[in-house]
Design a protein around this motif. Structure first.
Motif, PDB file in Angstrom:
ATOM      1  N   GLU A   1       0.832  -1.216   0.000  1.00 34.67           N
ATOM      2  CA  GLU A   1       0.000   0.000   0.000  1.00 34.67           C
ATOM      3  C   GLU A   1       0.863   1.261   0.000  1.00 34.67           C
ATOM      4  O   GLU A   1       0.560   2.230  -0.690  1.00 34.67           O
ATOM      5  CB  GLU A   1      -0.953  -0.011   1.199  1.00 34.67           C
ATOM      6  CG  GLU A   1      -2.021  -1.067   1.046  1.00 34.67           C
ATOM      7  CD  GLU A   1      -2.565  -1.550   2.360  1.00 34.67           C
ATOM      8  OE1 GLU A   1      -3.784  -1.711   2.416  1.00 34.67           O
ATOM      9  OE2 GLU A   1      -1.789  -1.756   3.304  1.00 34.67           O
TER      10      GLU A   1
ATOM     11  N   ASP B   1       2.436   1.531  -3.456  1.00 36.66           N
ATOM     12  CA  ASP B   1       1.423   2.018  -4.396  1.00 36.66           C
ATOM     13  C   ASP B   1       1.199   3.516  -4.233  1.00 36.66           C
ATOM     14  O   ASP B   1       1.083   4.246  -5.224  1.00 36.66           O
ATOM     15  CB  ASP B   1       0.091   1.282  -4.205  1.00 36.66           C
ATOM     16  CG  ASP B   1       0.141  -0.154  -4.680  1.00 36.66           C
ATOM     17  OD1 ASP B   1       1.101  -0.533  -5.379  1.00 36.66           O
ATOM     18  OD2 ASP B   1      -0.797  -0.906  -4.331  1.00 36.66           O
ATOM     19  N   PHE B   2       1.166   3.987  -2.989  1.00 29.58           N
ATOM     20  CA  PHE B   2       0.993   5.413  -2.728  1.00 29.58           C
ATOM     21  C   PHE B   2       2.122   6.218  -3.376  1.00 29.58           C
ATOM     22  O   PHE B   2       1.871   7.198  -4.082  1.00 29.58           O
ATOM     23  CB  PHE B   2       0.944   5.692  -1.217  1.00 29.58           C
ATOM     24  CG  PHE B   2       1.092   7.139  -0.877  1.00 29.58           C
ATOM     25  CD1 PHE B   2       0.012   8.003  -1.007  1.00 29.58           C
ATOM     26  CD2 PHE B   2       2.310   7.653  -0.459  1.00 29.58           C
ATOM     27  CE1 PHE B   2       0.144   9.353  -0.716  1.00 29.58           C
ATOM     28  CE2 PHE B   2       2.449   8.990  -0.164  1.00 29.58           C
ATOM     29  CZ  PHE B   2       1.376   9.851  -0.293  1.00 29.58           C
TER      30      PHE B   2
ATOM     31  N   GLU C   1       4.158   5.315  -5.777  1.00 26.82           N
ATOM     32  CA  GLU C   1       4.133   5.186  -7.233  1.00 26.82           C
ATOM     33  C   GLU C   1       3.068   6.099  -7.847  1.00 26.82           C
ATOM     34  O   GLU C   1       3.293   6.710  -8.893  1.00 26.82           O
ATOM     35  CB  GLU C   1       3.927   3.732  -7.618  1.00 26.82           C
ATOM     36  CG  GLU C   1       5.176   2.897  -7.341  1.00 26.82           C
ATOM     37  CD  GLU C   1       4.961   1.404  -7.483  1.00 26.82           C
ATOM     38  OE1 GLU C   1       3.912   0.975  -7.995  1.00 26.82           O
ATOM     39  OE2 GLU C   1       5.873   0.656  -7.061  1.00 26.82           O
ATOM     40  N   ARG C   2       1.898   6.219  -7.194  1.00 30.73           N
ATOM     41  CA  ARG C   2       0.872   7.156  -7.675  1.00 30.73           C
ATOM     42  C   ARG C   2       1.371   8.592  -7.576  1.00 30.73           C
ATOM     43  O   ARG C   2       1.141   9.412  -8.464  1.00 30.73           O
ATOM     44  CB  ARG C   2      -0.428   7.003  -6.876  1.00 30.73           C
ATOM     45  CG  ARG C   2      -1.236   5.774  -7.234  1.00 30.73           C
ATOM     46  CD  ARG C   2      -2.629   5.802  -6.616  1.00 30.73           C
ATOM     47  NE  ARG C   2      -2.642   6.033  -5.175  1.00 30.73           N
ATOM     48  CZ  ARG C   2      -2.530   5.074  -4.253  1.00 30.73           C
ATOM     49  NH1 ARG C   2      -2.378   3.809  -4.627  1.00 30.73           N
ATOM     50  NH2 ARG C   2      -2.572   5.376  -2.974  1.00 30.73           N
ATOM     51  N   LEU C   3       2.067   8.899  -6.496  1.00 28.29           N
ATOM     52  CA  LEU C   3       2.621  10.232  -6.313  1.00 28.29           C
ATOM     53  C   LEU C   3       3.653  10.538  -7.394  1.00 28.29           C
ATOM     54  O   LEU C   3       3.670  11.641  -7.953  1.00 28.29           O
ATOM     55  CB  LEU C   3       3.257  10.319  -4.925  1.00 28.29           C
ATOM     56  CG  LEU C   3       3.525  11.678  -4.341  1.00 28.29           C
ATOM     57  CD1 LEU C   3       2.258  12.516  -4.262  1.00 28.29           C
ATOM     58  CD2 LEU C   3       4.140  11.523  -2.960  1.00 28.29           C
TER      59      LEU C   3
ATOM     60  N   ALA D   1       3.726   9.313 -10.386  1.00 28.48           N
ATOM     61  CA  ALA D   1       3.028   9.480 -11.663  1.00 28.48           C
ATOM     62  C   ALA D   1       2.375  10.856 -11.765  1.00 28.48           C
ATOM     63  O   ALA D   1       2.270  11.415 -12.855  1.00 28.48           O
ATOM     64  CB  ALA D   1       1.979   8.392 -11.836  1.00 28.48           C
ATOM     65  N   ALA D   2       1.969  11.418 -10.632  1.00 28.38           N
ATOM     66  CA  ALA D   2       1.301  12.731 -10.640  1.00 28.38           C
ATOM     67  C   ALA D   2       2.258  13.843 -11.067  1.00 28.38           C
ATOM     68  O   ALA D   2       1.870  14.756 -11.793  1.00 28.38           O
ATOM     69  CB  ALA D   2       0.710  13.038  -9.264  1.00 28.38           C
TER      70      ALA D   2
ATOM     71  N   ASP E   1       1.811  19.033  -7.934  1.00 29.15           N
ATOM     72  CA  ASP E   1       0.705  19.295  -7.028  1.00 29.15           C
ATOM     73  C   ASP E   1       0.679  20.792  -6.770  1.00 29.15           C
ATOM     74  O   ASP E   1       1.605  21.334  -6.167  1.00 29.15           O
ATOM     75  CB  ASP E   1       0.877  18.524  -5.720  1.00 29.15           C
ATOM     76  CG  ASP E   1      -0.369  18.556  -4.855  1.00 29.15           C
ATOM     77  OD1 ASP E   1      -1.000  19.630  -4.757  1.00 29.15           O
ATOM     78  OD2 ASP E   1      -0.711  17.513  -4.271  1.00 29.15           O
TER      79      ASP E   1
END
Length: 120
Positions: A3, A6-7, A9-11, A13-14, A17
């Motif tokens: 988890e 995954d967090f 990796e999503r960050l 990809a973004a 911010d």
């Protein structure tokens, strides 16, 4: 630590911010899982973010156990409350660490472990 991974990796990809448009700095997360250490480095330059798996130098180091990191990634633990309980240790710029807490999902309603409006 899937988890948490995954967090991050999503960050990664973004890449950006807008809430951090005035922020410059780096935060390394040292995540312990028993004898294993996983390190993620987050560099922020006026809202542009770069996230890599690295133990490189950072202006702020956040030390946390894998279970607490996973709970934060799920939005079940508030970072500020976890710091107050001693579940997270911050070396360096505490203000930057608290701002980074905004990247994590927030607990939803009274079922969450911590008050989602209390900060990090």
């Amino acid at each position: 630590m899937s988890e948490t991974s995954d967090f991050f990796e999503r960050l990664a990809a973004a890449c950006q911010d807008p809430r951090f448009s005035k922020v410059c700095g780096s935060v390394r997360f040292d995540i312990r899982d028993g004898g294993r250490l996983e390190q993620w480095l987050l560099d922020i330059d006026h809202g542009r973010m770069r996230v890599i798996k690295s133990g490189g130098p950072a202006t702020t180091v956040v030390k946390v156990s894998a279970p607490v990191a996973d709970a934060m990634a799920r939005g079940e633990v508030n970072g500020l409350a976890a710091i107050a309980r001693g579940e997270i240790i911050v070396d360096g710029d505490l203000a930057l660490a608290l701002r980074i807490g905004r990247l994590f999902p927030r607990a939803s309603g009274p079922s969450g472990r911590d008050d989602p409006d209390s900060g990090a």
